[in-house]
Design a protein around this motif. Structure first.
Motif, short mmCIF file in Angstrom:
data_model
loop_
_atom_site.label_atom_id
_atom_site.label_comp_id
_atom_site.label_asym_id
_atom_site.label_seq_id
_atom_site.Cartn_x
_atom_site.Cartn_y
_atom_site.Cartn_z
N LEU A 126 84.72 -0.77 68.58
CA LEU A 126 83.73 -1.70 69.12
C LEU A 126 84.36 -3.05 69.44
O LEU A 126 84.03 -3.68 70.45
CB LEU A 126 82.57 -1.85 68.14
CG LEU A 126 81.75 -0.59 67.88
CD1 LEU A 126 80.69 -0.85 66.82
CD2 LEU A 126 81.10 -0.09 69.16
N ARG A 171 86.29 -2.87 72.56
CA ARG A 171 85.36 -2.87 73.69
C ARG A 171 84.75 -4.25 73.92
O ARG A 171 83.99 -4.45 74.84
CB ARG A 171 84.22 -1.87 73.45
CG ARG A 171 84.61 -0.41 73.46
CD ARG A 171 83.35 0.43 73.24
NE ARG A 171 83.63 1.86 73.17
CZ ARG A 171 82.70 2.78 72.96
NH1 ARG A 171 81.43 2.42 72.80
NH2 ARG A 171 83.03 4.06 72.90
N ARG A 172 85.03 -5.16 72.99
CA ARG A 172 84.46 -6.51 72.98
C ARG A 172 82.96 -6.50 72.74
O ARG A 172 82.24 -7.39 73.18
CB ARG A 172 84.80 -7.25 74.28
CG ARG A 172 86.27 -7.66 74.34
CD ARG A 172 86.57 -8.49 75.56
NE ARG A 172 87.37 -7.74 76.50
CZ ARG A 172 87.43 -8.01 77.79
NH1 ARG A 172 86.74 -9.00 78.30
NH2 ARG A 172 88.19 -7.29 78.57
N ASP A 173 82.49 -5.51 72.03
CA ASP A 173 81.09 -5.44 71.61
C ASP A 173 81.02 -5.98 70.18
O ASP A 173 80.80 -5.25 69.21
CB ASP A 173 80.58 -4.00 71.68
CG ASP A 173 79.06 -3.92 71.67
OD1 ASP A 173 78.43 -4.91 71.25
OD2 ASP A 173 78.51 -2.90 72.09
N ASP A 222 75.80 4.31 73.22
CA ASP A 222 75.39 2.91 73.34
C ASP A 222 75.44 2.26 71.96
O ASP A 222 74.67 2.61 71.06
CB ASP A 222 73.98 2.84 73.93
CG ASP A 222 73.54 1.41 74.19
OD1 ASP A 222 73.45 0.63 73.23
OD2 ASP A 222 73.27 1.08 75.37
N ALA A 281 77.66 -5.60 68.00
CA ALA A 281 77.49 -4.27 67.42
C ALA A 281 78.45 -4.07 66.25
O ALA A 281 78.10 -3.45 65.24
CB ALA A 281 77.71 -3.20 68.47
N GLN A 330 74.76 -0.75 70.64
CA GLN A 330 73.65 -1.54 70.10
C GLN A 330 72.53 -0.62 69.62
O GLN A 330 71.95 -0.83 68.55
CB GLN A 330 73.13 -2.51 71.16
CG GLN A 330 74.11 -3.62 71.50
CD GLN A 330 74.35 -4.58 70.35
OE1 GLN A 330 73.55 -4.68 69.41
NE2 GLN A 330 75.46 -5.28 70.39
#
Length: 416
Positions: free
Chosen positions: A244, A247-249, A214, A252, A216
């Motif tokens: 990241l 992943r389009r995060d 995860d 983060a 975040q």
């Protein structure tokens, strides 16, 4: 003389809810670390050791042979009454001859645990650890014991000891700690442990980069660890940022860049490093520059004392030379570029802007030929729901000897 009684520990019969908040962390640890780790990870190795019966047939007083036979009696994890009794007898015989044998103390601890006597098991494993902190199976039992107690800090302390003293145990223990980086009940304490810069930290960050949990929660763990100073293996950690972003995060990714830089990293309102004067430290938050077979890009100084990204391609070759992620709010924008010829034939550039979630439907798809102009300008609109956009530039050369073009400036700004 050590013994493994049959009195049941009251700790094993604690009523539900009796540990309060500790049980929440404990539940997370149980899910994370699992049960039966002692048997599954360590005792299988004992079966590869030569049979101690041969030694005892010649020297029935041999303490180490008794100790090894005690281990082997319960090595398969069956813990039958006969196996447990045999293990206990041999372990006691070994300790009568040599009370320093860690494995025998450990075996008695397992015998006590098999009888449900957690208090006796804890005492025996404590003796085993005092004899040697290097015994991996003892540390694993102590980890599991702390897990059952809901003691996150205690479990991590024994992980630290095991990793420091048993490099051979890294393949077993590291994947569990990698998963722990994504567990909210465990990650902050793990970050505090990493803040002390244990000798296994560099290996840990490498493994973490190969199996990001995860993101975040992991970023929060690294923020805690960063309070102890720059993290080791920074290049490997920076290598997580492209994953990241893909992943389009993006949040983060920015948090990780901030951890590495030691300052808060925020996305610009347009292009990052549009004049190519700075180092691209965290691609693709800034420029990710390609070096491929037949095409690529490289930073060079200009005759005027400025900077440029020189995009080059061999004959009939093409590909994406550079790209970066943008985070433009919905609205109208203008992409403006400036480029120059070098002493080689010019290469044609193709500029694209596309929503990250729909890269095959570009908002801009335009070519610029430095043989005809030195600048390019195109307007586009970012629609609602397009939270991030890819800006990319491709290069193509039709000259038999290949070609190149110096990109001196790229900007994206609001258009009226």
């Amino acid at each position: 003389m050590p013994d493994a009684g049959r009195k049941r520990s009251s700790r094993r019969n604690t009523p539900p809810g009796g540990l309060g908040a500790a049980r929440v962390a404990g539940a997370a640890l149980v899910l994370l670390f699992g049960g039966g780790l002692v048997v599954s990870t360590g005792y299988a190795a004992i079966n590869r050791v030569g049979a101690p019966e041969r030694a005892l047939a010649v020297a029935p007083w041999d303490a180490r042979a008794h100790s090894l036979r005690a281990e082997r009696a319960i090595a398969d994890g069956s813990l039958s009454a006969a196996a447990v009794a045999s293990a206990r007898a041999d372990a006691l015989a070994a300790l009568r001859r040599d009370p320093t044998l860690v494995a025998s103390w450990r075996t008695l601890g397992l015998v006590a645990a098999s009888h449900g006597d957690g208090a006796a098991a804890a005492r025996l494993f404590a003796v085993s650890e005092r004899r040697s902190r290097r015994d991996l199976l003892t540390q694993i039992w102590l980890i599991e014991d702390r897990v059952q107690r809901g003691d996150v800090v205690g479990a991590l302390r024994h992980y630290d000891i095991a990793l420091r003293t048993n490099p051979s145990g890294h393949d077993t223990l590291m994947p569990i700690l990698v998963a722990a980086a994504g567990q909210p009940a465990v990650a902050p304490a793990l970050g505090r442990l990493l803040r002390s810069r244990p000798p296994w930290a560099e290996n840990y960050y490498y493994r973490l980069s190969q199996a990001i949990p995860d993101a975040q929660v992991m970023a929060g763990m690294m923020e805690v660890a960063r309070r102890g100073g720059p993290l080791p293996n920074a290049e490997t950690i920076a290598g997580m940022i492209p994953t990241l972003v893909e992943r389009r995060d993006y949040v983060a990714a920015l948090r990780l860049a901030s951890v590495l830089s030691g300052t808060t990293v925020r996305m610009p309102k347009g292009v990052w490093n549009g004049d190519f004067a700075a180092e691209n430290r965290y691609p693709p938050l800034d420029w990710a520059v390609a070096q491929a077979d037949g095409f690529g890009g490289e930073a060079r100084g200009t005759a005027a004392g400025g900077h440029a990204l020189v995009a080059f391609a061999a004959s009939e070759n093409s590909g994406t030379v550079a790209r970066q992620i943008l985070m433009l709010a919905p609205g109208n924008y203008r992409l403006a570029t400036r480029f120059a010829r070098t002493d080689r034939p010019p290469a044609v550039l193709r500029w694209r802007v596309a929503c990250a979630q729909d890269p095959k439907a570009p908002l801009v798809d335009a070519a610029s030929d430095p043989a005809r102009a030195k600048t390019g300008s195109w307007t586009f609109r970012v629609p609602a729901g397009c939270a991030a956009q890819w800006l990319s530039v491709d290069v193509t050369s039709g000259d038999p000897g290949g070609g190149e073009t110096a990109i001196e400036h790229v900007a994206v700004g609001a258009a009226g």
